[in-house]
Design a protein around this motif. Structure first.
Motif, PDB file in Angstrom:
ATOM      1  N   THR A  12     -48.527-127.131  85.773  1.00  0.00           N
ATOM      2  CA  THR A  12     -47.579-126.017  85.720  1.00  0.00           C
ATOM      3  C   THR A  12     -47.699-125.216  87.012  1.00  0.00           C
ATOM      4  O   THR A  12     -48.780-124.706  87.344  1.00  0.00           O
ATOM      5  N   VAL A  13     -46.598-125.125  87.747  1.00  0.00           N
ATOM      6  CA  VAL A  13     -46.589-124.428  89.035  1.00  0.00           C
ATOM      7  C   VAL A  13     -46.216-122.960  88.836  1.00  0.00           C
ATOM      8  O   VAL A  13     -45.229-122.632  88.177  1.00  0.00           O
ATOM      9  N   VAL A  14     -47.030-122.097  89.424  1.00  0.00           N
ATOM     10  CA  VAL A  14     -46.867-120.650  89.316  1.00  0.00           C
ATOM     11  C   VAL A  14     -46.714-120.089  90.726  1.00  0.00           C
ATOM     12  O   VAL A  14     -47.383-120.555  91.651  1.00  0.00           O
ATOM     13  N   ALA A  15     -45.849-119.094  90.898  1.00  0.00           N
ATOM     14  CA  ALA A  15     -45.669-118.466  92.208  1.00  0.00           C
ATOM     15  C   ALA A  15     -46.565-117.249  92.323  1.00  0.00           C
ATOM     16  O   ALA A  15     -46.612-116.408  91.425  1.00  0.00           O
ATOM     17  N   ASP A  16     -47.271-117.140  93.444  1.00  0.00           N
ATOM     18  CA  ASP A  16     -48.206-116.037  93.684  1.00  0.00           C
ATOM     19  C   ASP A  16     -47.567-115.071  94.685  1.00  0.00           C
ATOM     20  O   ASP A  16     -47.750-115.198  95.891  1.00  0.00           O
ATOM     21  N   THR A  17     -46.802-114.109  94.167  1.00  0.00           N
ATOM     22  CA  THR A  17     -46.033-113.249  95.065  1.00  0.00           C
ATOM     23  C   THR A  17     -45.474-112.036  94.330  1.00  0.00           C
ATOM     24  O   THR A  17     -45.320-112.061  93.109  1.00  0.00           O
ATOM     25  N   GLY A  18     -45.175-110.994  95.079  1.00  0.00           N
ATOM     26  CA  GLY A  18     -44.404-109.866  94.553  1.00  0.00           C
ATOM     27  C   GLY A  18     -42.974-109.935  95.026  1.00  0.00           C
ATOM     28  O   GLY A  18     -42.131-109.100  94.671  1.00  0.00           O
ATOM     29  N   ASN A  19     -42.689-110.938  95.851  1.00  0.00           N
ATOM     30  CA  ASN A  19     -41.361-111.095  96.463  1.00  0.00           C
ATOM     31  C   ASN A  19     -40.473-111.909  95.526  1.00  0.00           C
ATOM     32  O   ASN A  19     -40.312-113.113  95.682  1.00  0.00           O
ATOM     33  N   PHE A  20     -39.897-111.241  94.533  1.00  0.00           N
ATOM     34  CA  PHE A  20     -39.170-111.975  93.494  1.00  0.00           C
ATOM     35  C   PHE A  20     -37.882-112.609  94.006  1.00  0.00           C
ATOM     36  O   PHE A  20     -37.360-113.534  93.395  1.00  0.00           O
ATOM     37  N   GLN A  21     -37.382-112.134  95.144  1.00  0.00           N
ATOM     38  CA  GLN A  21     -36.154-112.728  95.684  1.00  0.00           C
ATOM     39  C   GLN A  21     -36.401-114.132  96.233  1.00  0.00           C
ATOM     40  O   GLN A  21     -35.470-114.905  96.422  1.00  0.00           O
ATOM     41  N   GLN A  22     -37.665-114.451  96.496  1.00  0.00           N
ATOM     42  CA  GLN A  22     -38.013-115.787  96.984  1.00  0.00           C
ATOM     43  C   GLN A  22     -38.198-116.797  95.855  1.00  0.00           C
ATOM     44  O   GLN A  22     -38.225-117.996  96.100  1.00  0.00           O
ATOM     45  N   LEU A  23     -38.358-116.311  94.631  1.00  0.00           N
ATOM     46  CA  LEU A  23     -38.814-117.168  93.549  1.00  0.00           C
ATOM     47  C   LEU A  23     -37.827-118.258  93.147  1.00  0.00           C
ATOM     48  O   LEU A  23     -38.207-119.388  92.874  1.00  0.00           O
ATOM     49  N   ALA A  24     -36.562-117.896  93.096  1.00  0.00           N
ATOM     50  CA  ALA A  24     -35.568-118.791  92.494  1.00  0.00           C
ATOM     51  C   ALA A  24     -35.553-120.168  93.141  1.00  0.00           C
ATOM     52  O   ALA A  24     -35.414-121.188  92.446  1.00  0.00           O
ATOM     53  N   GLN A  25     -35.714-120.235  94.460  1.00  0.00           N
ATOM     54  CA  GLN A  25     -35.572-121.523  95.140  1.00  0.00           C
ATOM     55  C   GLN A  25     -36.672-122.505  94.752  1.00  0.00           C
ATOM     56  O   GLN A  25     -36.471-123.728  94.812  1.00  0.00           O
ATOM     57  N   TYR A  26     -37.854-121.999  94.328  1.00  0.00           N
ATOM     58  CA  TYR A  26     -38.968-122.893  93.999  1.00  0.00           C
ATOM     59  C   TYR A  26     -39.076-123.174  92.508  1.00  0.00           C
ATOM     60  O   TYR A  26     -39.842-124.019  92.086  1.00  0.00           O
ATOM     61  N   ARG A  27     -38.371-122.421  91.705  1.00  0.00           N
ATOM     62  CA  ARG A  27     -38.307-122.605  90.249  1.00  0.00           C
ATOM     63  C   ARG A  27     -39.690-122.764  89.608  1.00  0.00           C
ATOM     64  O   ARG A  27     -39.952-123.726  88.884  1.00  0.00           O
ATOM     65  N   PRO A  28     -40.587-121.793  89.834  1.00  0.00           N
ATOM     66  CA  PRO A  28     -41.888-121.846  89.159  1.00  0.00           C
ATOM     67  C   PRO A  28     -41.744-121.488  87.688  1.00  0.00           C
ATOM     68  O   PRO A  28     -40.758-120.864  87.286  1.00  0.00           O
ATOM     69  N   GLN A  29     -42.731-121.858  86.892  1.00  0.00           N
ATOM     70  CA  GLN A  29     -42.733-121.508  85.468  1.00  0.00           C
ATOM     71  C   GLN A  29     -43.132-120.050  85.267  1.00  0.00           C
ATOM     72  O   GLN A  29     -42.519-119.315  84.506  1.00  0.00           O
ATOM     73  N   ASP A  30     -44.209-119.636  85.952  1.00  0.00           N
ATOM     74  CA  ASP A  30     -44.752-118.281  85.836  1.00  0.00           C
ATOM     75  C   ASP A  30     -44.846-117.667  87.229  1.00  0.00           C
ATOM     76  O   ASP A  30     -44.594-118.338  88.240  1.00  0.00           O
ATOM     77  N   ALA A  31     -45.275-116.401  87.266  1.00  0.00           N
ATOM     78  CA  ALA A  31     -45.566-115.754  88.542  1.00  0.00           C
ATOM     79  C   ALA A  31     -46.755-114.821  88.372  1.00  0.00           C
ATOM     80  O   ALA A  31     -46.962-114.251  87.298  1.00  0.00           O
ATOM     81  N   THR A  32     -47.542-114.678  89.447  1.00  0.00           N
ATOM     82  CA  THR A  32     -48.676-113.760  89.437  1.00  0.00           C
ATOM     83  C   THR A  32     -48.501-112.726  90.544  1.00  0.00           C
ATOM     84  O   THR A  32     -47.930-113.016  91.594  1.00  0.00           O
ATOM     85  N   THR A  33     -49.000-111.519  90.279  1.00  0.00           N
ATOM     86  CA  THR A  33     -48.986-110.470  91.288  1.00  0.00           C
ATOM     87  C   THR A  33     -50.383-109.850  91.359  1.00  0.00           C
ATOM     88  O   THR A  33     -51.222-110.095  90.510  1.00  0.00           O
ATOM     89  N   ASN A  34     -50.599-109.060  92.389  1.00  0.00           N
ATOM     90  CA  ASN A  34     -51.795-108.227  92.487  1.00  0.00           C
ATOM     91  C   ASN A  34     -51.447-107.034  93.364  1.00  0.00           C
ATOM     92  O   ASN A  34     -50.363-106.999  93.951  1.00  0.00           O
ATOM     93  N   PRO A  35     -52.327-106.032  93.461  1.00  0.00           N
ATOM     94  CA  PRO A  35     -51.976-104.836  94.242  1.00  0.00           C
ATOM     95  C   PRO A  35     -51.626-105.145  95.696  1.00  0.00           C
ATOM     96  O   PRO A  35     -50.733-104.508  96.276  1.00  0.00           O
ATOM     97  N   SER A  36     -52.311-106.121  96.294  1.00  0.00           N
ATOM     98  CA  SER A  36     -52.051-106.466  97.698  1.00  0.00           C
ATOM     99  C   SER A  36     -50.648-107.043  97.860  1.00  0.00           C
ATOM    100  O   SER A  36     -49.939-106.726  98.829  1.00  0.00           O
ATOM    101  N   LEU A  37     -50.227-107.895  96.917  1.00  0.00           N
ATOM    102  CA  LEU A  37     -48.890-108.496  96.992  1.00  0.00           C
ATOM    103  C   LEU A  37     -47.801-107.462  96.754  1.00  0.00           C
ATOM    104  O   LEU A  37     -46.748-107.482  97.411  1.00  0.00           O
ATOM    105  N   ILE A  38     -48.018-106.538  95.816  1.00  0.00           N
ATOM    106  CA  ILE A  38     -47.031-105.488  95.556  1.00  0.00           C
ATOM    107  C   ILE A  38     -46.937-104.551  96.759  1.00  0.00           C
ATOM    108  O   ILE A  38     -45.845-104.141  97.168  1.00  0.00           O
ATOM    109  N   LEU A  39     -48.083-104.208  97.352  1.00  0.00           N
ATOM    110  CA  LEU A  39     -48.094-103.363  98.550  1.00  0.00           C
ATOM    111  C   LEU A  39     -47.291-104.014  99.668  1.00  0.00           C
ATOM    112  O   LEU A  39     -46.477-103.355 100.336  1.00  0.00           O
ATOM    113  N   LYS A  40     -47.512-105.296  99.861  1.00  0.00           N
ATOM    114  CA  LYS A  40     -46.783-106.040 100.902  1.00  0.00           C
ATOM    115  C   LYS A  40     -45.281-106.019 100.629  1.00  0.00           C
ATOM    116  O   LYS A  40     -44.465-105.843 101.539  1.00  0.00           O
ATOM    117  N   ALA A  41     -44.920-106.170  99.360  1.00  0.00           N
ATOM    118  CA  ALA A  41     -43.498-106.220  98.997  1.00  0.00           C
ATOM    119  C   ALA A  41     -42.810-104.869  99.215  1.00  0.00           C
ATOM    120  O   ALA A  41     -41.722-104.809  99.801  1.00  0.00           O
TER     121      ALA A  41
END
Length: 319
Positions: A12-41
């Motif tokens: 199961t492929v999961v995207a590790d990002t806060g950049n939700f606009q990037q997600l659709a093209q890779y069609r992951p099942q889940d997504a993970t975030t953390n404070p560093s990723l949200i700060l970057k976004a």
């Protein structure tokens, strides 16, 4: 078939990002975030309005509440793109406070439910300290599912299994970083690649232990530095991957073969281990890499949480 699609057939492929606009093209099942990723976004022009929107809507809310609302706002946007779950992190500064972690996790779930998100679409991320694992045990008993992060050792993984947490995120890349730094000029990149990568070996050992003993907790490899580490863990329950590496997988047609096999793990000769608090703390202390990377990871997330708080304050002052 490209590597990304081939990987999806066994993991199961999961995207590790806060950049939700990037997600659709890779069609992951889940997504993970953390404070560093949200700060970057939120420092990117397309996401800054989300932060200002939260501050304007809840101008009189305390800072910790604004922070939770911002995290949940991003989580809801991500859930509009992925069909599965989003992982949202509890403040890393609470990593040694079981009760405060439980309370903060309950608050995040309340906010998600207030936004119409079912409880089973959210994983609460908690650092895999003894106190964090104990908080996760209590939350799981309440039906709140958890993702234990900053996990660098089988010691932490076994304690998580005892707590019956939903999912663990062993960090491949940060383990690799530590061993590479320790080796210095003696590091042989080619010899330590793929299945020999120390981060890959750690996740494989944890996976084998879990599958051998029929442990239900999901194993999600995380923190990758290169595609080779990802391919070497094909067959793992889940892998959470940054958009840059998802793009590299999509661009390659090199073969992907299952590297982990649950059925084969059941045939291995593995001794069961049990930890209480004292034996957990001693065993973790014996592992210099895991001890150092856990402490370092908590500090880094705390720094980025404070930076996010500063941005929220500045937005509030300018509102």
């Amino acid at each position: 078939m490209n590597q990304l699609n081939a990987l999806k057939q066994v993991t199961t492929v999961v995207a590790d990002t806060g950049n939700f606009q990037q997600l659709a093209q890779y069609r992951p099942q889940d997504a993970t975030t953390n404070p560093s990723l949200i700060l970057k976004a939120v420092q990117q022009p397309q996401y800054a309005p989300l932060l200002h929107e939260v501050v304007q809507r809840f101008a009189d809310a305390p800072l910790d509440d604004l922070m939770d609302r911002l995290l949940v706002r991003f989580g809801c946007e991500i859930l509009a793109v992925v069909p599965g779950r989003v992982s949202t992190e509890v403040d890393a500064r609470l990593s040694f406070d079981t009760n405060a972690t439980v309370t903060r996790a309950q608050r995040l779930i309340e906010l998600y439910q207030g936004a119409g998100v079912p409880i089973d679409r959210v994983l609460i991320k908690i650092a895999a300290t003894w106190e964090g694992i104990e908080a996760a045990r209590l939350l799981e008993q309440q039906g709140i599912h958890t993702n234990l992060t900053l996990l660098f050792s089988k010691v932490q993984a076994i304690a998580c299994a005892q707590a019956k947490v939903q999912l663990i995120s062993p960090f491949v890349g940060r383990i690799y970083d530590w061993f590479k730094k320790q080796a210095g000029s003696q590091w042989d990149e080619a010899a330590m690649a793929g299945a020999n990568d120390p981060g890959v070996r750690s996740v494989r050992e944890i996976y084998h232990y879990y599958k051998h003993f029929g442990i239900a907790t999901e194993v999600m490899g995380a923190s990758f530095r290169n595609v080779g580490q990802i391919v070497a863990l094909a067959g793992c329950d889940l892998l959470t991957i940054a958009p840059e590496l998802l793009g590299q997988l999509e661009a390659s047609t090199a073969p992907v073969r299952p590297a982990l096999d649950a059925q084969a793990a059941r045939q291995l000769d593995i001794a069961p281990v049990h930890y209480d608090e004292a034996s957990f703390r001693f065993a973790l202390n014996e592992d210099a890499m895991a001890t150092e990377k856990l402490a370092e990871g908590i500090r880094a997330f705390a720094v980025d949480t404070r930076k996010l708080e500063d941005l929220l304050r500045q937005a509030g002052a300018g509102a």
